[in-house]
Scaffold this motif. Structure first.
Motif, PDB file in Angstrom:
ATOM      1  N   GLY A  26      -4.406  -3.055   6.275  1.00 17.65           N
ATOM      2  CA  GLY A  26      -4.581  -4.216   5.414  1.00 17.65           C
ATOM      3  C   GLY A  26      -5.577  -5.214   5.970  1.00 17.65           C
TER       4      GLY A  26
ATOM      5  N   SER B 169      -5.404   0.522  -1.435  1.00 16.62           N
ATOM      6  CA  SER B 169      -5.693  -0.437  -0.374  1.00 16.62           C
ATOM      7  C   SER B 169      -7.140  -0.900  -0.422  1.00 16.62           C
ATOM      8  CB  SER B 169      -5.383   0.177   0.999  1.00 16.62           C
ATOM      9  OG  SER B 169      -6.187   1.309   1.249  1.00 16.62           O
TER      10      SER B 169
ATOM     11  N   SER C   6       0.348  -0.170   8.604  1.00 18.63           N
ATOM     12  CA  SER C   6       0.097  -0.898   7.358  1.00 18.63           C
ATOM     13  C   SER C   6      -0.609  -2.222   7.623  1.00 18.63           C
ATOM     14  CB  SER C   6       1.419  -1.149   6.622  1.00 18.63           C
ATOM     15  OG  SER C   6       2.014   0.060   6.216  1.00 18.63           O
TER      16      SER C   6
ATOM     17  N   THR D 292       0.827  -1.202   0.000  1.00 20.58           N
ATOM     18  CA  THR D 292       0.000   0.000   0.000  1.00 20.58           C
ATOM     19  C   THR D 292       0.862   1.252   0.000  1.00 20.58           C
ATOM     20  OG1 THR D 292      -1.730  -1.158   1.218  1.00 20.58           O
ATOM     21  CG2 THR D 292      -1.794   1.234   1.263  1.00 20.58           C
TER      22      THR D 292
END
Length: 300
Positions: free
Chosen positions: A172, A90, A168, A75
């Motif tokens: 995710g 994303s 992150s 991402t």
């Protein structure tokens, strides 16, 4: 090409090849995920897809090693030449796992093997969440805190990963699980998913919101995941009367909204000017709208 099944198999292999080897070509990834999503709409289409060997292999091997665009850092590292924003990039993960979830739903036989099937499918998510459990190990459980203890909590200083890496991971997993959850429209499928999620991993998202209360890229997808989790699609939120699952989901959701109110909104009200329209919308108005939707689903 002998028949329709062989043609479809070739087409699916091409889609998976794009997802495996075209990480630097964002537009191709976007179109491939969109095409894959279109293929999984409709019962007859899914019925044909799940019979294919590539699909069966994929359902059992949907890891970031096989599909690099699912890697948490992808991402942040997507092509600078792309017109896609980080949020749009994303968001492809949500579309992707929503498509996967529709195929997984077809695999449900509503028997004792379903739990094992879900557990095997969830292995990549289990690995990610287990890592987050270790990262947040020293962070207290919000269900055990009173308001005084909550306000006295100190800043989180992780030792096993940087804040950017944790961010992150949270973005995710929130987008992945939201997409998957949106496709689990039967009571049995949703219950299996919730049993996997709680109590092992759901508290992680509350801790993440507390830590990243000032990062809209984290709390927006996180709130949307909870909205999906509390949405009663096709009456799927009908828990067994012998289990307190409904109460537990309501409690965790209430804690989430409490953190959002006392941390995020307080921060936004003091730092984001209304004159900055786009930032003000994404930082305050958008999450407030999602929070109100969550309240609506909880009260219906």
């Amino acid at each position: 090409i002998a028949d329709e099944e062989q043609l479809l198999s070739i087409f699916v292999k091409k889609l998976f090849t794009n997802l495996q080897y075209s990480i630097v070509t964002d537009k191709l990834i976007e179109r491939t995920v969109g095409c894959f999503s279109d293929l999984t709409h409709g019962y007859q289409s899914v019925r044909k897809l799940v019979k294919l060997d590539p699909i069966q292999y994929f359902i059992n091997n949907h890891t970031q090693d096989l599909f690099p665009f699912l890697h948490p850092t992808s991402t942040m590292n997507h092509s600078h030449n792309s017109n896609l924003s980080l949020s749009s990039w994303s968001r492809l993960r949500t579309t992707f796992y929503s498509s996967v979830g529709r195929m997984l739903m077809y695999e449900f036989h509503y028997d004792d093997d379903d739990d094992e099937r879900i557990e095997a499918f969830m292995t990549p998510f289990t690995n990610h969440c287990t890592r987050l459990v270790q990262i947040f190990k020293e962070f207290p459980d919000f269900s055990l805190l009173n308001p005084g203890q909550f306000s006295a909590m100190t800043q989180f200083n992780p030792k096993l990963a940087s804040l950017d890496e944790i961010q992150s991971l949270i973005i995710g997993i929130s987008r992945d699980l939201r997409g998957l959850c949106s496709s689990l429209v039967s009571k049995q499928a949703y219950t299996s998913f919730f049993d996997w999620l709680y109590p092992s991993y759901l508290p992680l998202f509350l801790k993440a919101l507390y830590v990243f209360y000032d990062r809209k890229d984290v709390y927006n997808p996180l709130l949307k995941f909870f909205y999906e989790l509390t949405s009663n699609r096709q009456e799927r939120l009908i828990f067994d009367s012998t289990k307190p699952s409904a109460y537990l989901l309501f409690r965790e959701t209430s804690n989430l909204l409490y953190i959002f109110q006392t941390k995020t909104l307080l921060h936004v009200n003091t730092t984001i000017p209304e004159s900055d329209g786009d930032l003000f919308y994404k930082s305050k108005l958008k999450p407030i709208i999602t929070s109100l939707k969550i309240l609506q689903t909880c009260l219906m």
